[in-house]
Motif scaffolding. Structure first.
Motif, PDB file in Angstrom:
ATOM      1  N   UNK A 156      67.841  14.368  71.510  1.00 17.75           N
ATOM      2  CA  UNK A 156      66.994  13.537  70.525  1.00 17.75           C
ATOM      3  C   UNK A 156      65.385  13.498  71.110  1.00 17.75           C
ATOM      4  N   UNK A 157      65.130  13.296  72.180  1.00 21.79           N
ATOM      5  CA  UNK A 157      63.888  13.356  72.385  1.00 21.79           C
ATOM      6  C   UNK A 157      62.935  14.421  71.876  1.00 21.79           C
ATOM      7  N   UNK A 158      63.538  15.749  72.071  1.00 24.67           N
ATOM      8  CA  UNK A 158      63.025  16.870  71.591  1.00 24.67           C
ATOM      9  C   UNK A 158      62.789  16.870  70.024  1.00 24.67           C
ATOM     10  N   UNK A 159      64.128  16.352  69.380  1.00 22.21           N
ATOM     11  CA  UNK A 159      63.930  16.258  68.047  1.00 22.21           C
ATOM     12  C   UNK A 159      63.015  15.111  67.532  1.00 22.21           C
ATOM     13  N   UNK A 160      63.238  14.016  68.136  1.00 19.64           N
ATOM     14  CA  UNK A 160      62.036  13.046  67.682  1.00 19.64           C
ATOM     15  C   UNK A 160      60.534  13.505  67.984  1.00 19.64           C
ATOM     16  N   UNK A 161      60.257  14.217  68.909  1.00 18.13           N
ATOM     17  CA  UNK A 161      59.039  15.066  69.109  1.00 18.13           C
ATOM     18  C   UNK A 161      58.755  16.076  68.114  1.00 18.13           C
ATOM     19  N   UNK A 162      59.698  16.702  67.780  1.00 14.75           N
ATOM     20  CA  UNK A 162      59.500  17.804  66.678  1.00 14.75           C
ATOM     21  C   UNK A 162      59.065  17.042  65.296  1.00 14.75           C
ATOM     22  N   UNK A 163      59.846  16.321  64.835  1.00 16.38           N
ATOM     23  CA  UNK A 163      59.704  15.458  63.739  1.00 16.38           C
ATOM     24  C   UNK A 163      58.484  14.682  63.689  1.00 16.38           C
ATOM     25  N   UNK A 164      58.125  13.976  64.590  1.00 16.66           N
ATOM     26  CA  UNK A 164      56.996  13.360  64.576  1.00 16.66           C
ATOM     27  C   UNK A 164      55.769  14.201  64.643  1.00 16.66           C
ATOM     28  N   UNK A 165      55.533  15.219  65.304  1.00 16.04           N
ATOM     29  CA  UNK A 165      54.549  16.217  65.343  1.00 16.04           C
ATOM     30  C   UNK A 165      54.476  16.811  63.738  1.00 16.04           C
ATOM     31  N   UNK A 166      55.352  17.202  63.273  1.00 13.18           N
ATOM     32  CA  UNK A 166      55.554  17.746  61.991  1.00 13.18           C
ATOM     33  C   UNK A 166      54.875  16.754  60.915  1.00 13.18           C
ATOM     34  N   UNK A 167      55.684  15.325  61.079  1.00 17.82           N
ATOM     35  CA  UNK A 167      55.162  14.579  59.952  1.00 17.82           C
ATOM     36  C   UNK A 167      53.553  14.292  60.154  1.00 17.82           C
ATOM     37  N   UNK A 168      53.132  14.083  61.503  1.00 20.90           N
ATOM     38  CA  UNK A 168      51.693  13.342  61.677  1.00 20.90           C
ATOM     39  C   UNK A 168      50.669  14.831  61.367  1.00 20.90           C
ATOM     40  N   UNK A 169      51.239  16.014  61.738  1.00 21.98           N
ATOM     41  CA  UNK A 169      50.528  17.181  61.173  1.00 21.98           C
ATOM     42  C   UNK A 169      50.243  17.224  59.963  1.00 21.98           C
TER      43      UNK A 169
END
Length: 157
Positions: free
Chosen positions: A32-45
């Motif tokens: 879940x941490x890796x998923x949240x990190x991935x989603x957050x990076x994609x959205x913020x980028x």
């Protein structure tokens, strides 16, 4: 000064997460941490680089603060939320969600105050909606992942 505040905030949130009673397994928390990190990076980028709705500071110490917020603070806050309300009643989920939403928006307000990020055609209300979407996505993904693990026989629901 901004970097010190963000390092202390990161340390406090990480310490709270590590000492929190976790309802999810280590593998669930990690995924879940890796998923949240991935989603957050994609959205913020997408929001900052592609759409230019939010600009972040290019100064090294302020960029490190942005990096800490994007890559550590925000995913850990979502994990604290998911672990805190995973098997509780709807009322506790809503209360936990509101508290988590307030914490997320306060960290964003702190970033605006320190000029780490600048809004351009973006508003605090849109951040509220996006953060609420993150919380709902976090609950949905954690429930879905828990069901997948239950089908594999790794956990009992």
């Amino acid at each position: 000064m901004e970097l010190v505040i963000y390092l202390i905030l990161t340390w406090f949130i990480a310490t709270f997460f590590f000492f929190q009673k976790k309802r999810l397994l280590f593998i669930e928390n990690l995924m879940l941490f890796l998923f949240f990190l991935f989603i957050n990076k994609c959205v913020l980028t997408m929001i900052s680089m592609n759409l230019s709705l939010i600009m972040y500071s290019k100064e090294p110490h302020l960029f490190i603060c942005f990096w800490l917020q994007r890559n550590i603070i925000f995913p850990l806050i979502l994990l604290i939320f998911v672990n805190g309300v995973f098997t509780k009643s709807i009322g506790k989920k809503v209360t936990g969600g509101l508290f988590t939403l307030i914490v997320i928006l306060l960290t964003e307000a702190l970033a605006i105050h320190f000029s780490i990020i600048h809004y351009h055609m973006w508003s605090f209300f849109i951040s509220l909606v996006v953060s609420a979407g993150y919380l709902l996505l976090a609950l949905g993904i954690s429930t879905f992942y828990r069901r997948l693990l239950a089908e594999e026989g790794m956990v009992n629901i």
